[in-house]
Design a protein around this motif. Structure first.
Motif, PDB file in Angstrom:
ATOM      1  N   UNK A   7       0.830  -1.216   0.000  1.00 45.99           N
ATOM      2  CA  UNK A   7       0.000   0.000   0.000  1.00 45.99           C
ATOM      3  C   UNK A   7       0.860   1.260   0.000  1.00 45.99           C
ATOM      4  N   UNK A   8       1.917   1.264   0.843  1.00 44.63           N
ATOM      5  CA  UNK A   8       2.799   2.432   0.912  1.00 44.63           C
ATOM      6  C   UNK A   8       3.499   2.668  -0.423  1.00 44.63           C
ATOM      7  N   UNK A   9       3.945   1.604  -1.043  1.00 41.76           N
ATOM      8  CA  UNK A   9       4.641   1.741  -2.326  1.00 41.76           C
ATOM      9  C   UNK A   9       3.700   2.299  -3.391  1.00 41.76           C
ATOM     10  N   UNK A  10       2.488   1.780  -3.442  1.00 41.35           N
ATOM     11  CA  UNK A  10       1.520   2.301  -4.416  1.00 41.35           C
ATOM     12  C   UNK A  10       1.240   3.773  -4.174  1.00 41.35           C
ATOM     13  N   UNK A  11       1.068   4.127  -2.913  1.00 43.51           N
ATOM     14  CA  UNK A  11       0.786   5.532  -2.575  1.00 43.51           C
ATOM     15  C   UNK A  11       1.967   6.417  -2.967  1.00 43.51           C
ATOM     16  N   UNK A  12       3.178   5.975  -2.669  1.00 38.48           N
ATOM     17  CA  UNK A  12       4.365   6.758  -2.988  1.00 38.48           C
ATOM     18  C   UNK A  12       4.563   6.939  -4.482  1.00 38.48           C
ATOM     19  N   UNK A  13       4.179   5.939  -5.243  1.00 37.50           N
ATOM     20  CA  UNK A  13       4.286   6.033  -6.702  1.00 37.50           C
ATOM     21  C   UNK A  13       3.072   6.712  -7.314  1.00 37.50           C
ATOM     22  N   UNK A  14       2.051   6.932  -6.490  1.00 37.50           N
ATOM     23  CA  UNK A  14       0.780   7.479  -6.954  1.00 37.50           C
ATOM     24  C   UNK A  14       0.123   6.526  -7.950  1.00 37.50           C
ATOM     25  N   UNK A  15       0.170   5.225  -7.611  1.00 39.31           N
ATOM     26  CA  UNK A  15      -0.408   4.180  -8.434  1.00 39.31           C
ATOM     27  C   UNK A  15      -1.711   3.688  -7.819  1.00 39.31           C
ATOM     28  N   UNK A  16      -2.685   3.468  -8.649  1.00 37.05           N
ATOM     29  CA  UNK A  16      -3.929   2.837  -8.227  1.00 37.05           C
ATOM     30  C   UNK A  16      -3.758   1.323  -8.307  1.00 37.05           C
ATOM     31  N   UNK A  17      -4.769   0.602  -7.838  1.00 39.66           N
ATOM     32  CA  UNK A  17      -4.752  -0.854  -8.012  1.00 39.66           C
ATOM     33  C   UNK A  17      -4.669  -1.200  -9.493  1.00 39.66           C
ATOM     34  N   UNK A  18      -5.391  -0.445 -10.311  1.00 43.93           N
ATOM     35  CA  UNK A  18      -5.365  -0.691 -11.750  1.00 43.93           C
ATOM     36  C   UNK A  18      -3.975  -0.468 -12.337  1.00 43.93           C
ATOM     37  N   UNK A  19      -3.274   0.566 -11.869  1.00 41.30           N
ATOM     38  CA  UNK A  19      -1.920   0.834 -12.351  1.00 41.30           C
ATOM     39  C   UNK A  19      -0.980  -0.336 -12.038  1.00 41.30           C
ATOM     40  N   UNK A  20      -1.050  -0.829 -10.805  1.00 39.82           N
ATOM     41  CA  UNK A  20      -0.191  -1.944 -10.415  1.00 39.82           C
ATOM     42  C   UNK A  20      -0.582  -3.203 -11.176  1.00 39.82           C
ATOM     43  N   UNK A  21      -1.856  -3.419 -11.372  1.00 36.95           N
ATOM     44  CA  UNK A  21      -2.312  -4.584 -12.135  1.00 36.95           C
ATOM     45  C   UNK A  21      -1.772  -4.532 -13.560  1.00 36.95           C
ATOM     46  N   UNK A  22      -1.853  -3.373 -14.181  1.00 35.43           N
ATOM     47  CA  UNK A  22      -1.366  -3.214 -15.548  1.00 35.43           C
ATOM     48  C   UNK A  22       0.142  -3.436 -15.628  1.00 35.43           C
ATOM     49  N   UNK A  23       0.868  -2.870 -14.692  1.00 43.34           N
ATOM     50  CA  UNK A  23       2.329  -2.976 -14.704  1.00 43.34           C
ATOM     51  C   UNK A  23       2.809  -4.388 -14.397  1.00 43.34           C
ATOM     52  N   UNK A  44       2.509 -14.652  -6.875  1.00 46.80           N
ATOM     53  CA  UNK A  44       1.841 -13.394  -7.239  1.00 46.80           C
ATOM     54  C   UNK A  44       2.403 -12.241  -6.408  1.00 46.80           C
ATOM     55  N   UNK A  45       2.615 -12.493  -5.120  1.00 48.10           N
ATOM     56  CA  UNK A  45       3.186 -11.463  -4.244  1.00 48.10           C
ATOM     57  C   UNK A  45       4.588 -11.109  -4.726  1.00 48.10           C
ATOM     58  N   UNK A  46       5.366 -12.099  -5.121  1.00 46.68           N
ATOM     59  CA  UNK A  46       6.714 -11.850  -5.619  1.00 46.68           C
ATOM     60  C   UNK A  46       6.676 -11.047  -6.917  1.00 46.68           C
ATOM     61  N   UNK A  47       5.717 -11.322  -7.765  1.00 47.37           N
ATOM     62  CA  UNK A  47       5.568 -10.558  -9.007  1.00 47.37           C
ATOM     63  C   UNK A  47       5.249  -9.100  -8.689  1.00 47.37           C
ATOM     64  N   UNK A  48       4.375  -8.876  -7.725  1.00 44.33           N
ATOM     65  CA  UNK A  48       4.043  -7.509  -7.317  1.00 44.33           C
ATOM     66  C   UNK A  48       5.277  -6.801  -6.764  1.00 44.33           C
ATOM     67  N   UNK A  49       6.013  -7.498  -5.898  1.00 41.51           N
ATOM     68  CA  UNK A  49       7.218  -6.919  -5.303  1.00 41.51           C
ATOM     69  C   UNK A  49       8.225  -6.560  -6.387  1.00 41.51           C
ATOM     70  N   UNK A  50       8.448  -7.480  -7.308  1.00 42.76           N
ATOM     71  CA  UNK A  50       9.416  -7.250  -8.378  1.00 42.76           C
ATOM     72  C   UNK A  50       8.991  -6.072  -9.267  1.00 42.76           C
ATOM     73  N   UNK A  51       7.710  -5.936  -9.503  1.00 43.27           N
ATOM     74  CA  UNK A  51       7.198  -4.818 -10.304  1.00 43.27           C
ATOM     75  C   UNK A  51       7.453  -3.498  -9.602  1.00 43.27           C
ATOM     76  N   UNK A  52       7.209  -3.466  -8.308  1.00 45.85           N
ATOM     77  CA  UNK A  52       7.434  -2.241  -7.541  1.00 45.85           C
ATOM     78  C   UNK A  52       8.927  -1.901  -7.477  1.00 45.85           C
TER      79      UNK A  52
END
Length: 74
Positions: A7-23, A44-52
């Motif tokens: 959540x903190x990473x998304x907020x810091x990047x100004x990414x929505x759930x949709x942005x993270x899903x797309x990336x 899936x968690x590792x994929x999210x982490x790696x994307x961030x």
């Protein structure tokens, strides 16, 4: 990666759930489930982490503290 760090990473990047899903290629519903504490496959968690991380996020895990560093936007 902890739920709060995602959540903190998304907020810091100004990414929505949709942005993270797309990336990441991970379904928005899966990300929302993870952030609400639901069971999500570790891959899936590792994929999210790696994307961030690829977006410049650094994860901080020290003692009793967790956090993230995000790149400056200037």
């Amino acid at each position: 990666m902890k739920i709060t760090q995602c959540r903190m990473a998304r907020a810091g990047l100004d990414w929505t759930l949709d942005d993270l899903a797309l990336a990441s290629g991970v379904a928005r519903r899966t990300i929302a489930k993870f952030e609400k504490g639901g069971n999500v496959l570790p891959e899936k968690v590792e994929t999210l982490r790696a994307t961030l991380v690829a977006a410049g996020v650094e994860f901080i895990n020290g003692g009793k503290s967790v956090g993230v560093k995000v790149p400056r936007k200037d």
